[in-house]
Write an enzyme that holds these catalytic residues in place. Sequence first.
Site, PDB file in Angstrom:
ATOM      1  N   LYS A   9     -80.511   5.090 -60.918  1.00  0.00           N
ATOM      2  CA  LYS A   9     -80.120   6.290 -61.651  1.00  0.00           C
ATOM      3  C   LYS A   9     -79.810   7.444 -60.683  1.00  0.00           C
ATOM      4  O   LYS A   9     -80.114   7.356 -59.474  1.00  0.00           O
ATOM      5  CB  LYS A   9     -81.251   6.669 -62.614  1.00  0.00           C
ATOM      6  CG  LYS A   9     -81.492   5.617 -63.705  1.00  0.00           C
ATOM      7  CD  LYS A   9     -82.569   6.058 -64.689  1.00  0.00           C
ATOM      8  CE  LYS A   9     -82.787   5.015 -65.775  1.00  0.00           C
ATOM      9  NZ  LYS A   9     -83.757   5.481 -66.813  1.00  0.00           N
ATOM     10  N   TYR A  49     -76.663   3.956 -73.983  1.00  0.00           N
ATOM     11  CA  TYR A  49     -77.998   4.271 -74.522  1.00  0.00           C
ATOM     12  C   TYR A  49     -77.969   4.497 -76.044  1.00  0.00           C
ATOM     13  O   TYR A  49     -78.858   5.169 -76.579  1.00  0.00           O
ATOM     14  CB  TYR A  49     -78.575   5.483 -73.810  1.00  0.00           C
ATOM     15  CG  TYR A  49     -79.222   5.163 -72.470  1.00  0.00           C
ATOM     16  CD1 TYR A  49     -80.333   4.307 -72.387  1.00  0.00           C
ATOM     17  CD2 TYR A  49     -78.759   5.722 -71.282  1.00  0.00           C
ATOM     18  CE1 TYR A  49     -80.940   4.027 -71.171  1.00  0.00           C
ATOM     19  CE2 TYR A  49     -79.366   5.446 -70.051  1.00  0.00           C
ATOM     20  CZ  TYR A  49     -80.452   4.591 -70.018  1.00  0.00           C
ATOM     21  OH  TYR A  49     -81.059   4.317 -68.808  1.00  0.00           O
ATOM     22  N   ASN A 112     -86.537   8.497 -63.956  1.00  0.00           N
ATOM     23  CA  ASN A 112     -87.406   7.409 -63.496  1.00  0.00           C
ATOM     24  C   ASN A 112     -86.697   6.366 -62.631  1.00  0.00           C
ATOM     25  O   ASN A 112     -87.116   5.219 -62.559  1.00  0.00           O
ATOM     26  CB  ASN A 112     -88.181   6.809 -64.676  1.00  0.00           C
ATOM     27  CG  ASN A 112     -87.258   6.233 -65.730  1.00  0.00           C
ATOM     28  OD1 ASN A 112     -86.058   6.178 -65.534  1.00  0.00           O
ATOM     29  ND2 ASN A 112     -87.829   5.801 -66.838  1.00  0.00           N
ATOM     30  N   HIS A 115     -82.956   1.705 -64.131  1.00  0.00           N
ATOM     31  CA  HIS A 115     -82.869   1.082 -65.457  1.00  0.00           C
ATOM     32  C   HIS A 115     -82.911  -0.427 -65.269  1.00  0.00           C
ATOM     33  O   HIS A 115     -82.393  -0.945 -64.283  1.00  0.00           O
ATOM     34  CB  HIS A 115     -81.540   1.444 -66.140  1.00  0.00           C
ATOM     35  CG  HIS A 115     -81.275   0.595 -67.355  1.00  0.00           C
ATOM     36  ND1 HIS A 115     -81.812   0.886 -68.590  1.00  0.00           N
ATOM     37  CD2 HIS A 115     -80.593  -0.575 -67.502  1.00  0.00           C
ATOM     38  CE1 HIS A 115     -81.458  -0.062 -69.450  1.00  0.00           C
ATOM     39  NE2 HIS A 115     -80.713  -0.956 -68.814  1.00  0.00           N
ATOM     40  N   GLU A 126     -75.459  -5.738 -71.498  1.00  0.00           N
ATOM     41  CA  GLU A 126     -75.410  -4.671 -70.491  1.00  0.00           C
ATOM     42  C   GLU A 126     -74.642  -5.098 -69.242  1.00  0.00           C
ATOM     43  O   GLU A 126     -73.922  -4.286 -68.646  1.00  0.00           O
ATOM     44  CB  GLU A 126     -76.830  -4.240 -70.132  1.00  0.00           C
ATOM     45  CG  GLU A 126     -77.504  -3.500 -71.294  1.00  0.00           C
ATOM     46  CD  GLU A 126     -78.910  -3.001 -70.972  1.00  0.00           C
ATOM     47  OE1 GLU A 126     -79.486  -2.317 -71.824  1.00  0.00           O
ATOM     48  OE2 GLU A 126     -79.429  -3.287 -69.869  1.00  0.00           O
TER      49      GLU A 126
HETATM   50  P1  DAT Z   1     -87.040   1.840 -70.047  1.00  0.00           P
HETATM   51  O1  DAT Z   1     -86.042   2.567 -69.185  1.00  0.00           O
HETATM   52  O2  DAT Z   1     -88.323   1.576 -69.310  1.00  0.00           O
HETATM   53  O3  DAT Z   1     -86.473   0.596 -70.681  1.00  0.00           O
HETATM   54  P2  DAT Z   1     -86.809   3.095 -72.682  1.00  0.00           P
HETATM   55  O4  DAT Z   1     -85.787   2.048 -72.990  1.00  0.00           O
HETATM   56  O5  DAT Z   1     -87.929   3.274 -73.635  1.00  0.00           O
HETATM   57  O6  DAT Z   1     -87.454   2.839 -71.223  1.00  0.00           O
HETATM   58  O7  DAT Z   1     -86.110   4.517 -72.522  1.00  0.00           O
HETATM   59  C1  DAT Z   1     -84.860   4.622 -71.850  1.00  0.00           C
HETATM   60  C2  DAT Z   1     -84.902   5.836 -70.979  1.00  0.00           C
HETATM   61  O8  DAT Z   1     -85.023   7.010 -71.773  1.00  0.00           O
HETATM   62  C3  DAT Z   1     -86.087   5.902 -70.015  1.00  0.00           C
HETATM   63  O9  DAT Z   1     -85.893   5.148 -68.854  1.00  0.00           O
HETATM   64  C4  DAT Z   1     -86.169   7.365 -69.733  1.00  0.00           C
HETATM   65  C5  DAT Z   1     -85.800   7.977 -71.077  1.00  0.00           C
HETATM   66  N1  DAT Z   1     -87.017   8.262 -71.849  1.00  0.00           N
HETATM   67  C6  DAT Z   1     -87.781   7.372 -72.529  1.00  0.00           C
HETATM   68  N2  DAT Z   1     -88.829   7.953 -73.116  1.00  0.00           N
HETATM   69  C7  DAT Z   1     -88.743   9.267 -72.797  1.00  0.00           C
HETATM   70  C8  DAT Z   1     -89.528  10.432 -73.094  1.00  0.00           C
HETATM   71  N3  DAT Z   1     -90.624  10.358 -73.838  1.00  0.00           N
HETATM   72  N4  DAT Z   1     -89.104  11.624 -72.572  1.00  0.00           N
HETATM   73  C9  DAT Z   1     -87.998  11.717 -71.825  1.00  0.00           C
HETATM   74  N5  DAT Z   1     -87.205  10.670 -71.524  1.00  0.00           N
HETATM   75  C10 DAT Z   1     -87.568   9.467 -71.986  1.00  0.00           C
HETATM   76 MG    MG Z   2     -85.041   0.325 -72.135  1.00  0.00          MG
END
Ligand code: DAT
Ligand code: MG
Length: 137
Positions: A9, A49, A112, A115, A126
Site C-alpha cells: 500500500k 474495495y 497497514n 493487502h 483480485e
Molecule cells: P484486511 O486488509 O486485513 O483484509 P479488511 O478486509 O477487514 O482487512 O479491511 C480492508 C482494509 O480497510 C484494511 O486493510 C484497512 C481498512 N480498515 C479496516 N477496518 C478499519 C477500521 N476499523 N478503521 C479504518 N480502516 C479500516
Molecule cells: Mg480484506
Amino acid sequence: MERTLSIIKPDGVERNLIGQIVSKFEENGLNIAAMKKVRLSKHQAEAFYAVHKERPFFGELVDFMTRSPVVVMCLKGEGAVAKNREIMGATNPEEAADGTIRKLFAKSIGENTVHGSDALETAKEEVAFFFAESEIY
Ligand code: DAT
Ligand code: MG
C-alpha cells in the site's frame, strides 16, 4: 499451486519498504509470479474495495489507497492465500503477531502496509482485477 493478490500500500511504497516486503514473501516460499507499480484511480480503488462501501472508513480507505503508487503482485505457492495472510499479520497492527509485515511496519489499522486476498475465490477475482493471464509467470 495457489495464486493470491498482494498489494504494498502507499505507506509501504512511500517508506521504501518494497524490497523488505518482497523478501518476506520469498523467504517464506512464495514466488512473485507477476509484479507492477500502479497509481490507483479513485474509480479503481472504489471498485477493488466495493465490499467495504457501506463501512464508515470507506472514504478514508479510498483516499489512502489513491494518494501515491502501490505495488501489486501475484504470489504463487502451496497454500498461497493463507500463507500470505499469515506473513501479513492481523488487520490491526497492534494485534499482529511478531515478525509479521504489519507488526514490523504498519502505523495504524488504516495504513497497514499490505493487502492480501482473504480466500481462494476472492484471490482469483483480485488477481484478474490487475493482471492479464499473459502477465503471470
Ligand atoms: P484486511 O486488509 O486485513 O483484509 P479488511 O478486509 O477487514 O482487512 O479491511 C480492508 C482494509 O480497510 C484494511 O486493510 C484497512 C481498512 N480498515 C479496516 N477496518 C478499519 C477500521 N476499523 N478503521 C479504518 N480502516 C479500516
Ligand atoms: Mg480484506
